[in-house]
Design a protein around this motif. Structure first.
Motif, short mmCIF file in Angstrom:
data_model
loop_
_atom_site.label_atom_id
_atom_site.label_comp_id
_atom_site.label_asym_id
_atom_site.label_seq_id
_atom_site.Cartn_x
_atom_site.Cartn_y
_atom_site.Cartn_z
N SER A 1 -1.44 -74.69 17.11
CA SER A 1 -0.64 -75.75 16.50
C SER A 1 0.19 -76.46 17.57
N PRO A 2 -0.04 -77.75 17.82
CA PRO A 2 -1.05 -78.63 17.23
C PRO A 2 -2.46 -78.09 17.50
N ASN A 3 -3.30 -78.26 16.49
CA ASN A 3 -4.64 -77.68 16.58
C ASN A 3 -5.60 -78.61 17.32
N ASN A 4 -6.47 -78.00 18.10
CA ASN A 4 -7.57 -78.71 18.75
C ASN A 4 -8.83 -78.33 17.98
N PRO A 5 -9.61 -79.24 17.44
CA PRO A 5 -9.64 -80.68 17.68
C PRO A 5 -8.96 -81.54 16.61
N THR A 6 -8.31 -80.93 15.61
CA THR A 6 -7.81 -81.78 14.51
C THR A 6 -6.56 -82.55 14.92
N GLY A 7 -5.78 -82.03 15.86
CA GLY A 7 -4.66 -82.78 16.42
C GLY A 7 -3.31 -82.55 15.76
N ASN A 8 -3.31 -81.92 14.57
CA ASN A 8 -2.06 -81.81 13.79
C ASN A 8 -1.37 -80.46 13.96
N CYS A 9 -0.07 -80.45 13.66
CA CYS A 9 0.69 -79.19 13.58
C CYS A 9 0.53 -78.58 12.20
N PHE A 10 0.66 -77.26 12.13
CA PHE A 10 0.65 -76.57 10.84
C PHE A 10 2.05 -76.49 10.27
N HIS A 11 2.14 -76.28 8.94
CA HIS A 11 3.45 -76.13 8.29
C HIS A 11 4.12 -74.86 8.81
N ILE A 12 5.40 -74.98 9.16
CA ILE A 12 6.15 -73.83 9.67
C ILE A 12 6.15 -72.68 8.66
#
Ligand code: PMP
Length: 343
Positions: free
Chosen positions: A147-158
């Motif tokens: 998080s941020p994830n590769n390849p999606t690019g977004n952070c996950f909810h804390i």
């Protein structure tokens, strides 16, 4: 007993690490006749500090963690591999991972002969927490998040990361390779709350030092000791340690690069949106964009023909039709857009 001691492979728990005569002498000056080095060709004739004390002290001050909570590796790929070697019995144990994610978790597992249980992200690229926890059994030693994830690019909810840390009985590896592009979102300030947490960061992205290979793992002092005893003694060369020390004197330079790249990301994204074959762009907390296009494979090959290399992720689960584009310099982004306009 440490939180994780029962999770460790018995041979690792028993292991006596390699020792050097300099474990007992920490001064810089001296007549060093202990390591069969050549006295000429200074400074590269000497082995680097295996404990990386000076560099760790500086990173500790900047990151606000104790030096004893820092492991430094040859890229963050090194601690990924070491986590498998410390905890997973080849052919017996398994790990759980989100899917899609960074490819090295699978490759390192394959090298170590460890099963990876992949749990798909949801349609909006968040974690399916119940499914991740349900995928684990008594032999699941590690759970990989990014998080941020590769390849999606977004952070996950804390809250989801917290639920995994509380619900999973093994070690959680939270890869924050791209976290410098998401200011304020790092889980690092909460490291001490979770004895089963390992946070990975790197000098390869925002710090601009991919070629010198320097990764960081933040964890409890007990886990850092385990990783330190199983690493190669001189895993970080002198040049890498010195260059990182100099770079850390100019944190503001790194912050300026980040600012510039985040601004460029928005410019690039706005321009990509005008192209007729771009169908969708995903929100990014990182220095790359995941872009759904028509004919992704053909676009990739067309760009290679123009000496512009992006990543074709169109055959990755949940990323069908997608290209992953790193945000480059203003000039590089301009070249990309000029080429794409002629596609
Ligand atoms: N984690 C993630 C999510 C990555 O994308 C990468 C590099 N692509 C790495 C780790 C590896 O970084 P390093 O250069 O520090 O080995």
């Amino acid at each position: 007993m440490n939180y994780f001691e029962k999770l460790l492979r018995p041979n690792i728990a028993r292991l006596k690490p390699y020792s050097s005569a300099r474990d007992e002498y920490t001064g810089d000056e001296g007549v060093f006749l202990d390591a069969n080095e050549n006295p000429f060709n200074s400074p590269y004739n000497r082995y680097p500090d295996p404990r990386q004390r000076v560099l760790k002290a500086k990173i500790a001050a900047i990151k606000g963690v104790e030096p004893g909570c820092i492991f430094l590796g040859n890229g963050s790929d090194e601690p990924i591999d070491l986590m498998y070697r410390a905890f997973c019995e080849p052919g017996v144990d398994n790990v759980v991972s989100i899917d899609p994610t960074y490819g090295m978790y699978q490759v390192a597992a394959d090298i170590n002969n460890i099963e990876v249980r992949k749990v798909l992200l949801t349609a909006d690229y968040q974690m399916d927490v119940p499914a991740l926890l349900a995928a684990a059994d008594d032999n699941t030693k590690l759970l990989f998040l990014c998080s941020p994830n590769n390849p999606t690019g977004n952070c996950f909810h804390i809250a989801d990361i917290e639920a995994i840390l509380k619900g999973f009985k093994g070690m959680v590896v939270l890869d924050e390779a791209y976290i410098d592009f998401a200011p304020g979102k790092s889980f690092l300030p909460r490291l001490a709350e979770f004895p089963n947490l390992v946070i990975l960061q790197t000098f390869s992205k925002a710090w601009g030092m991919a070629g010198l290979r320097l990764g960081m793992a933040f964890a409890s002092p007990e886990l850092v000791q385990v990783l330190s005893k199983i690493k190669y003694p001189y895993n970080l060369n002198i040049l890498t340690q010195q260059t990182a020390l100099e770079l850390l004197d100019s944190v503001s330079e790194m912050e300026n690069w980040v600012k510039l790249l985040l601004n460029e990301r928005e410019v690039l994204s706005a321009e990509l949106a005008k192209l007729p074959f771009v169908k969708k762009q995903y929100p990014s907390d990182s220095n790359f964009l995941l872009v759904k296009t028509e004919e992704p494979r053909k676009i990739y090959q067309y760009l290679v023909g123009h000496k512009i290399i992006i990543r074709d992720r169109s055959s990755v689960a949940l990323c069908e039709g997608c290209l992953r584009i790193t945000v480059g310099s203003p000039d590089e982004n301009r070249q990309l857009l000029d080429a794409l306009k002629k596609y």
